[in-house]
Write an enzyme that holds these catalytic residues in place. Structure first.
Site, mmCIF file in Angstrom:
data_model
loop_
_atom_site.group_PDB
_atom_site.id
_atom_site.type_symbol
_atom_site.label_atom_id
_atom_site.label_comp_id
_atom_site.label_asym_id
_atom_site.label_seq_id
_atom_site.Cartn_x
_atom_site.Cartn_y
_atom_site.Cartn_z
ATOM 1 C CB CYS A 110 -0.938 -0.015 1.206
ATOM 2 S SG CYS A 110 -0.087 -0.053 2.802
ATOM 3 C CG HIS B 256 25.317 -25.774 -16.089
ATOM 4 N ND1 HIS B 256 24.801 -26.805 -15.363
ATOM 5 C CD2 HIS B 256 24.444 -25.530 -17.111
ATOM 6 C CE1 HIS B 256 23.666 -27.211 -15.910
ATOM 7 N NE2 HIS B 256 23.423 -26.453 -16.975
#
Length: 632
Positions: A26, A550
């Site tokens: 908000c 990787h």
């Protein structure tokens, strides 16, 4: 402020991605719904730089960050967590699904009353202003202007059932105009005005009745002015009937059959059964509260002042709107002074913390929170400061009890609800001096008790800032040198359990069997590739080396599970900067190898790529060295 660091720190303390359900924000707060609150590091969240307060309410974890900042932290949080943006309504729905039936009922009451607060506040303030002016200017009540504005001031209360009905229909998912019709039915002019029943009975006049359910019994034809619970029950019933009809009535006749049936069935059931029953129950509740508040010596009022902040903590304080609306329908709101004392006291206790603490972060949080409490908004003070340290919360409860006793002694009342604290002077115009005395007593008692009892713990005292330490030892990058991106055991490229890497198809390098869960930058460079599934990173050095890291074998099949990327394509990174976090357990439980390939993918640009480290390796130890081809 480093928005990404703040978001990362928040994410790290929430128990992992699997513990997050939804996230929204908000104007000032990051609103989260989690699976298991026990996995959250609340203390760590409170200590996070940029977080001004943490509290849990209505199934949500709310982090106070601030206007203009929360949206930027939220964007980074979504990037880090991989979550998608949610609306506040979606977060509320997710939070509501975790609540029990009592919590959902109380939340529904709050959802009904909060939207109509502006109308009630406007009417109450105008009523208070008119009362004050009429006391100051004799004869004002005889003027036409007064008559007009007096009509404005009580309009919301005269037609309160209609306002409640429209809001309830919105909350329960029904047609708001049908809801309005139900409210109109319950205060129709053909019914005796509920406020006139007592005077008619005293004068010996007969209240008209009607036989219902084919003469089974009679009901009094009285309206429901001033009642709210029967209206809410009626509209809830209306919504259930309307939804059922929409599902079962053919679309061709739905427009005609559904509204007609809904109004007739709901209206008849309300006026003959539910209305009389729940109006009686509501009257009993109001009478019980009145009796409690008027217990001799202010004991009941003091107890209510003590309990009030606890109901705020539980998120059920909106239920008091029903009580206050009922009180206003028959006179003054005597609950408001108790709520005002409770709110003002929490602000005073918070101010004591602000003035006494040596922690600059707590001080910067507590001071504005205290001022907010004086204006009647206590969530920042209660959740950000008082509840955290407990002593200020208790001091505020003591101050609330003292102020409530003063309110009892003077019989203070208000002309509206939803307005407390300093703004309460506008709705207590007939009790200005007593109300001032109440607030002064409340403030002095709460502040003094907190000042005497609050002791700052050693860990709460702000420590002298220490020089920031780098995550990894600093290195001076050398062209052609690759430093280890993670800790573990180095194995030759040929032993990587994947034929593509082992054969050097993707370049030259080595494998590392990790014993940690973080990947750091192996040299200064730029992120050239960041796999969407988070398992692989490509990085380019300033001298042109292209390196692939990787993590695990065939881990693309995990679709990102267990991986958290902390970088993006195009980012400039420094050696030792954390690029990725991964969970080795997720990889192994999937039956996959955690062996991480570290490959120079443009090895053809170099004369040799040599492995210079074997066995155990720590991050940023020299791992590979690529030598540039000699010119021919």
């Amino acid at each position: 402020m480093d928005y990404r660091k703040c978001a990362q720190d928040i994410y790290d303390k929430l128990g992992g991605r699997e513990n997050l359900v939804s996230a929204a924000h908000c104007a000032t707060r990051l609103r989260l719904v989690t699976v298991d609150n026990s996995k959250i590091d609340l203390k760590g969240l409170e200590d996070t730089e940029g977080v001004k307060g943490v509290f849990q309410s209505n199934g949500q974890l709310q982090l106070i960050i601030g206007t203009g900042t929360v949206n930027k932290v939220y964007d980074e949080f979504l990037s880090i967590s991989g979550m998608t943006a949610a609306t506040k309504d979606e977060v509320k729905a997710a939070a509501a699904a975790k609540q029990n039936i009592l919590q959902r009922m109380v939340k529904a009451l709050g959802d009904v009353f909060v939207p109509i607060l502006p109308a009630i506040v406007a009417s109450g303030l105008l009523m208070g202003i008119l009362e004050g002016l009429s006391n100051a200017i004799p004869g004002l009540t005889e003027s036409g202007t007064y008559t007009i504005f007096h009509m404005f001031s009580n309009a919301a209360f005269v037609f309160l059932p209609i306002l409640v009905a429209v809001s309830a229909a919105r909350v329960f998912g029904g047609n708001i105009f049908l809801g309005a019709v139900m409210g109109m039915i319950m205060i129709h002019s053909d019914l005796v005005n509920a406020w006139n029943v007592a005077s008619m009975t005293a004068a010996g006049q007969t209240i008209p009745t009607a036989d219902v359910w084919f003469g089974l019994f009679d009901i009094q034809l009285t309206g429901y002015q001033g009642h709210v619970i029967p209206v809410i029950i009626a509209v809830w019933l209306m919504c259930q009937i309307e939804k059922w009809l929409h599902k079962h009535v053919p679309e061709m006749i739905d427009l005609f059959v559904t509204p007609l049936t809904t109004v007739c069935v709901t209206g008849y059931l309300t006026l003959t059964i539910f209305g009389p029953i729940f109006s009686t129950l509501e009257t009993w509740v109001l009478n019980g509260v009145q009796v409690l508040i008027t217990i001799p010596f202010g004991i009941g009022a003091a107890l209510m002042g003590i309990v009030y902040p606890l109901t705020v903590v539980c998120g059920i304080h909106h239920m008091y709107n029903v009580i206050e609306a009922g009180m206003l329908s028959s006179g003054l709101n005597t609950w408001m002074p108790i709520a005002s004392a409770a709110n003002f006291a929490q602000g005073a206790a918070c101010l004591a913390v602000a003035l006494k603490t040596r922690n600059r972060k707590f001080k910067s949080l507590a001071l504005p929170s205290a001022l907010s409490g004086f204006l009647g908004i206590t969530e920042p003070a209660i959740f950000g400061v008082n509840l955290r340290f407990v002593t200020p919360l208790i001091a505020g409860m003591v101050g609330a009890a003292a102020g409530s006793v003063v309110a009892y002694i003077f019989g203070i009342g208000a002309t509206a609800y939803g307005v407390t604290g300093l703004f309460g002077f506008l709705t207590t115009t007939g009790y200005t001096v007593p109300y001032l005395i109440e607030l002064v007593v409340t403030f002095v008692v709460a502040f003094a008790v907190c000042w005497v009892l609050y002791r700052e713990k050693e860990e709460e005292t702000e420590q002298e800032p220490k020089e920031a330490q780098p995550e990894q030892p600093a290195v001076t990058c050398v062209p052609g040198v690759v430093y280890a991106p993670l800790s573990g055991t180095v194995i030759p490229m040929e032993e990587i359990p994947d034929p593509t890497f082992a054969a050097g198809v993707l370049g030259m390098g080595c494998g590392i069997v990790p014993d940690g869960s973080e990947v750091v930058a192996p040299f200064d460079g730029t992120i050239s590739t960041a796999a969407g599934t988070g398992h692989a990173i490509g990085i380019s050095s300033p001298d042109g080396m292209e390196l692939l890291i990787h993590v695990g074998i065939d881990t693309v099949s995990l679709d990102g599970k267990g991986f958290q990327l902390l970088c993006a394509e195009g980012d400039t990174v420094k050696a030792g900067q954390t690029l990725m976090r991964f969970d080795p357990d997720v990889i192994t439980k999937a039956g996959l190898s955690t062996t991480t390939a570290v490959m120079v993918t443009n090895a053809e640009d170099y004369e040799t790529v040599q492995l210079v480290k074997t066995g155990a390796v720590r991050p940023l130890e020299q791992l590979l060295e690529a030598k540039v081809q000699c010119p021919v």
